[in-house]
Motif scaffolding. Sequence first.
Motif, short mmCIF file in Angstrom:
data_model
loop_
_atom_site.label_atom_id
_atom_site.label_comp_id
_atom_site.label_asym_id
_atom_site.label_seq_id
_atom_site.Cartn_x
_atom_site.Cartn_y
_atom_site.Cartn_z
N GLN A 165 4.33 7.60 18.59
CA GLN A 165 4.77 7.06 17.53
C GLN A 165 3.91 6.03 16.40
N ALA A 166 3.42 5.10 17.03
CA ALA A 166 2.57 4.21 16.40
C ALA A 166 1.27 4.93 15.72
N ASN A 167 0.91 5.80 16.44
CA ASN A 167 -0.52 6.72 15.94
C ASN A 167 0.26 7.63 14.77
N THR A 168 1.28 8.04 14.71
CA THR A 168 1.88 8.79 13.64
C THR A 168 2.01 8.31 12.61
N ILE A 169 2.57 6.88 12.60
CA ILE A 169 2.68 5.87 11.44
C ILE A 169 1.37 5.61 10.83
N LYS A 170 0.66 5.22 11.82
CA LYS A 170 -0.67 4.67 11.16
C LYS A 170 -1.45 5.60 10.58
N GLU A 171 -1.47 6.93 11.16
CA GLU A 171 -2.10 8.11 10.38
C GLU A 171 -1.31 8.27 9.06
N SER A 172 -0.08 8.44 8.81
CA SER A 172 0.36 8.34 7.37
C SER A 172 -0.03 7.47 6.61
N PHE A 173 0.15 5.96 7.05
CA PHE A 173 -0.10 4.97 6.18
C PHE A 173 -1.72 4.91 5.70
N SER A 174 -2.44 5.30 6.88
CA SER A 174 -4.00 5.16 6.54
C SER A 174 -4.39 6.31 5.50
N SER A 175 -3.90 7.68 5.58
CA SER A 175 -4.02 8.63 4.84
C SER A 175 -3.62 8.55 3.39
N VAL A 176 -2.42 8.10 3.31
CA VAL A 176 -1.70 7.79 1.84
C VAL A 176 -2.10 6.66 1.22
N PHE A 177 -2.01 5.45 1.92
CA PHE A 177 -2.26 4.47 1.24
C PHE A 177 -3.61 3.63 1.61
N SER A 178 -4.27 4.08 2.40
CA SER A 178 -5.89 3.79 2.85
C SER A 178 -5.54 2.35 3.29
N ILE A 179 -4.36 2.10 4.26
CA ILE A 179 -4.27 0.83 4.86
C ILE A 179 -4.85 0.76 6.12
N PRO A 180 -5.49 -0.31 6.43
CA PRO A 180 -6.55 -0.56 7.65
C PRO A 180 -5.65 -0.30 8.85
N ASP A 181 -6.12 0.48 9.97
CA ASP A 181 -5.48 0.73 10.93
C ASP A 181 -4.74 -0.68 11.91
N TRP A 182 -5.68 -1.67 11.91
CA TRP A 182 -5.35 -2.85 12.46
C TRP A 182 -4.08 -3.42 11.73
N ALA A 183 -4.03 -3.09 10.29
CA ALA A 183 -2.93 -3.90 9.64
C ALA A 183 -1.64 -3.26 10.05
N VAL A 184 -1.86 -1.84 10.02
CA VAL A 184 -0.46 -1.01 10.27
C VAL A 184 -0.06 -1.52 11.61
N GLY A 185 -1.17 -1.57 12.66
CA GLY A 185 -0.65 -1.89 14.09
C GLY A 185 -0.05 -3.14 14.18
N LEU A 186 -0.67 -4.37 13.39
CA LEU A 186 -0.09 -5.69 13.60
C LEU A 186 1.21 -5.70 13.00
N VAL A 187 1.60 -4.97 11.84
CA VAL A 187 3.07 -5.26 11.36
C VAL A 187 3.83 -4.21 12.25
N LEU A 188 3.41 -3.12 12.92
CA LEU A 188 4.42 -2.64 14.04
C LEU A 188 4.76 -3.46 15.08
N ILE A 189 3.70 -4.25 15.67
CA ILE A 189 3.74 -5.15 16.50
C ILE A 189 4.88 -6.08 16.36
N VAL A 190 4.60 -6.89 15.13
CA VAL A 190 5.65 -7.92 14.68
C VAL A 190 7.44 -7.28 14.69
N LEU A 191 7.34 -6.20 13.97
CA LEU A 191 8.62 -5.70 13.62
C LEU A 191 9.25 -5.22 15.05
N ALA A 192 8.49 -4.69 15.84
CA ALA A 192 9.12 -4.13 17.08
C ALA A 192 9.47 -5.32 17.97
N ALA A 193 8.50 -6.39 18.14
CA ALA A 193 8.80 -7.72 18.72
C ALA A 193 9.85 -8.41 18.39
#
Length: 254
Positions: A165-193
């Motif tokens: 799931q995280a990889n799918t979200i990361k791929e979407s944000f990276s390809s559409v908005f060019s957001i770094p992978d680590w930034a997407v991962g960090l946001v997901l960790i904070v929200l999920a936690a």
Amino acid sequence: MFQNALEWIVGHGNDLLWSYVLIYVLLGLGVWFTIRTKFVQFRLFGEMFRLITEKKDEKDGISPFQAFTISAASRVGTGNVTGVALAIGIGGPGAVFWMWVVAVVGMATAFIESTLAQVYKVQDGDTFRGGPAYYMEKALGLRGLGIVFAILLTLCFGFIFNAVQANTIKESFSSVFSIPDWAVGLVLIVLAATVIFGGVKRIASVTQFLVPIMAVLYLAVTAFVLVVNIGEVPAMIKLIFQEAFGLREAAGGA
């Protein structure tokens, strides 16, 4: 050498389970449960909506609607998008028919699983704990199997499914908005936690808010695609049934 051997074991084990064992076992059990419950997925369809809207004291745990949204949150997602696309890619349009079949008989299997979880649940303070590991121990007397199941389930849902799931979200944000992978991962960790460490009631509260929005948007996009291509719908349905009956289509759908 060890990696090659491990890949061979995993690959052949996966092919064996999904090509020769699980498909037939799951479909067979689904048909068996459907017959034994007198087609519960159709017979009690209206009762389902009544129970979902039933009110419950918050002190007794989560409401039926919250339980439904938690369940829906775990089902509607990557599998509905990439899984269906992969199935059609493998089996063609006829695979859709077999996904319908699996969904229908799978309702009876899910009903039996949920019923067993309720029958063999145990109280844990003000809430309850239950599931397959508990009825493996209490109904079958196989505590060891329940422990193995719990460990594998923790690894599967705690790491593998979340990674997909995280990889799918990361791929979407990276390809559409060019957001770094680590930034997407960090946001997901904070929200999920924030949600998970709040316990089951916080999870229920979040899913109760998000799942209806997600479901409405999902259905709205589906309806839009159908309306825009309404002239192709009869041909699409005809094609699904025409190409449904073949080993490749059944395997793709399964």
